[in-house]
Each structure stands twice: as C-alpha cells, then as structure tokens.
Design a protein around this motif. Structure first.
Motif, mmCIF file in Angstrom:
data_model
loop_
_atom_site.group_PDB
_atom_site.id
_atom_site.type_symbol
_atom_site.label_atom_id
_atom_site.label_comp_id
_atom_site.label_asym_id
_atom_site.label_seq_id
_atom_site.Cartn_x
_atom_site.Cartn_y
_atom_site.Cartn_z
ATOM 1 N N ALA A 26 0.929 -1.158 -0.009
ATOM 2 C CA ALA A 26 0.103 0.064 -0.031
ATOM 3 C C ALA A 26 0.815 1.242 0.165
ATOM 4 N N PRO A 27 0.433 2.564 -0.465
ATOM 5 C CA PRO A 27 1.287 3.581 -0.231
ATOM 6 C C PRO A 27 1.996 3.771 0.892
ATOM 7 N N GLY A 28 3.148 3.671 0.944
ATOM 8 C CA GLY A 28 4.264 4.013 2.217
ATOM 9 C C GLY A 28 4.206 2.741 3.185
ATOM 10 N N VAL A 29 3.637 1.712 2.713
ATOM 11 C CA VAL A 29 3.736 0.227 3.489
ATOM 12 C C VAL A 29 4.432 -0.584 2.563
ATOM 13 N N PHE A 30 5.594 -1.220 3.296
ATOM 14 C CA PHE A 30 6.386 -2.624 2.517
ATOM 15 C C PHE A 30 6.517 -3.626 3.488
ATOM 16 N N LEU A 31 6.514 -4.680 2.684
ATOM 17 C CA LEU A 31 6.517 -5.996 3.248
ATOM 18 C C LEU A 31 7.833 -6.787 2.870
ATOM 19 N N SER A 32 8.429 -7.463 3.994
ATOM 20 C CA SER A 32 9.676 -8.193 3.529
ATOM 21 C C SER A 32 9.887 -9.480 4.602
ATOM 22 N N GLY A 33 10.509 -10.387 4.154
ATOM 23 C CA GLY A 33 10.733 -11.520 5.221
ATOM 24 C C GLY A 33 11.386 -12.476 4.515
ATOM 25 N N ASN A 34 10.880 -13.849 5.096
ATOM 26 C CA ASN A 34 11.434 -15.019 4.550
ATOM 27 C C ASN A 34 10.832 -16.378 4.806
ATOM 28 N N VAL A 35 10.170 -17.202 4.089
ATOM 29 C CA VAL A 35 9.832 -18.562 4.236
ATOM 30 C C VAL A 35 10.949 -19.647 4.479
ATOM 31 N N ASN A 36 11.008 -19.995 5.696
ATOM 32 C CA ASN A 36 11.893 -20.857 5.929
ATOM 33 C C ASN A 36 11.643 -22.562 5.865
ATOM 34 N N ILE A 37 10.192 -22.857 6.039
ATOM 35 C CA ILE A 37 9.811 -23.851 5.835
ATOM 36 C C ILE A 37 8.426 -23.997 4.988
ATOM 37 N N LEU A 38 8.418 -24.761 3.880
ATOM 38 C CA LEU A 38 7.287 -25.085 3.236
ATOM 39 C C LEU A 38 7.394 -26.525 2.695
ATOM 40 N N LYS A 39 6.287 -27.254 3.236
ATOM 41 C CA LYS A 39 6.216 -28.664 3.085
ATOM 42 C C LYS A 39 4.895 -29.230 3.251
ATOM 43 N N VAL A 40 4.590 -30.143 2.491
ATOM 44 C CA VAL A 40 3.159 -30.865 2.676
ATOM 45 C C VAL A 40 3.429 -31.594 3.886
ATOM 46 N N ALA A 41 2.224 -31.457 4.721
ATOM 47 C CA ALA A 41 2.104 -32.154 5.933
ATOM 48 C C ALA A 41 1.147 -33.588 5.951
ATOM 49 N N GLN A 42 0.307 -33.487 4.982
ATOM 50 C CA GLN A 42 -0.600 -34.287 5.027
ATOM 51 C C GLN A 42 -1.509 -34.523 3.289
#
Length: 206
Positions: free
Chosen positions: A163-179
């Motif tokens: 959004a104007p003036g709003v920024f998102l950042s980060g990192n996905v460490n785990i992405l897996k199929v559980a079931q």
C-alpha cells in the motif's frame, strides 16, 4: 533487534484443494498414447496394449482412495485391436520426510465381456500396466516446493510495497506438505509454512 526480526513469527497450516479433473488432465498427458509391452531376451520389444483414455475419480472400494479407468486397445495377435476397460483401484501413500506421493496398494477389475480377455488382461496388468501406472503416478514434491520457495523468498528479499508507504519483507523458512487427504471430488493437501516477516511503514498519508 535484527535477530528478533529473523525469528519465525508466522506459522500456518494452509489447505490446498486440487480437483480430480486437474489430476486427470495430467494423467491423460502422461498415459494416453503409451504402448505397454516388454523386451524379450533378444532385445525386441513386444507391445501388448495401447492406452486410449484415462479417467480418475474417487474409489467406491473400501480401503482404496482413487479409481483409474483405463481404456485400452489390445495389440496382441490373439486379441488385436479390441477395446477393453480396466479399472484400477489405488491406495495412496505419502512419505512426509521424502515428500513423495506414491501408490502403496492396488486392485484390478477388468470390464470386458470376454472371460479369457479379462484374465489375460489381468495377468498383463499385474506385471506391466501396474508398473507403468505406479511410475507415472509417483510424484516427488520436493523439486516443485523448492522451486516455489525460491520464487517466494526472492520476492520477499526486497521490500514489496503493499500500500502507499507500507512495505512487506521477510523469508519463508519451511514450506512442506504435511498431509494428503483424498476426498469425494478433490485431493486436499495440507501445507505447513513457517516464516518470518514484518511490515515497514515509511510514510503515513493523512
């Protein structure tokens, strides 16, 4: 402060629905047109059947998840160019560590009116057709997950303006199929996600 920001603060169990029609389209691309046979001692391949069609749905048999309806054309001298149907009831297995979906059990049901053809087809299916199906339906999810994980983290490595003036950042460490849960019309896949992220507000517009 930076260490705190890099600790996982987002944990999600995300359900993903895949309609059997989508899986059927993939199987048809893999199976239709395939000629199934075996190689003799002289290295000559003798084909027995050709796959004309493949339909996938929920199995009505106890202890099985899916039913694959194969339309086959015989290529043998005795039953040349005969079209027959073969129902294969399949039980799915999932190895969470290896992230592999596989076939762990099956049951065959011939549907031609010719008893001899049914029995010949069943023998053939047990030795050749089932191996082909098992190979085509085995799915290693790790390469697909790692590819998507790389794309997501590439986008998150740079601040995204949501959004104007709003920024998102980060990192996905785990992405897996559980079931994996087979339903009446779809396959439900539960994804386990662990990530860290934060929102950086650089401007407040009044």
């Amino acid at each position: 402060m930076d260490k705190i920001l890099e600790e996982d603060n987002i944990k999600l169990d995300l359900p993903v629905k895949i309609n059997y029609g989508v899986l059927e389209d993939v199987l048809q691309k893999k199976l239709v047109g395939e000629q199934i046979g075996m190689e003799d001692s002289r290295g000559t391949v003798k084909n027995y059947v050709e796959v004309l069609g493949a339909n996938l749905g929920k199995s009505q048999e106890f202890n099985f998840d899916l039913t694959l309806n194969l339309k086959l054309k015989t290529l043998t001298t005795l039953f040349k160019n005969k079209e027959v149907n073969l129902l294969v009831h399949l039980a799915l297995g999932f190895n969470e560590v290896d992230q592999v979906i596989d076939i762990i059990e099956y049951e065959l049901e011939g549907q031609s009116k010719n008893w001899l053809m049914d029995n010949s087809l069943e023998t053939l299916a047990n030795t050749l057709i089932y191996k082909k199906i098992k190979n085509k339906m085995k799915l290693d999810l790790k390469p697909h997950i790692n590819e998507q994980l790389g794309k997501v983290n590439e986008k998150l490595s740079e601040e995204m303006e949501t959004a104007p003036g709003v920024f998102l950042s980060g990192n996905v460490n785990i992405l897996k199929v559980a079931q994996i849960i087979p339903g009446d019309t779809l396959l439900l896949i539960l994804l386990e996600i662990s990530a860290y992220g934060f929102i950086d507000i650089k401007e407040i517009k009044l």
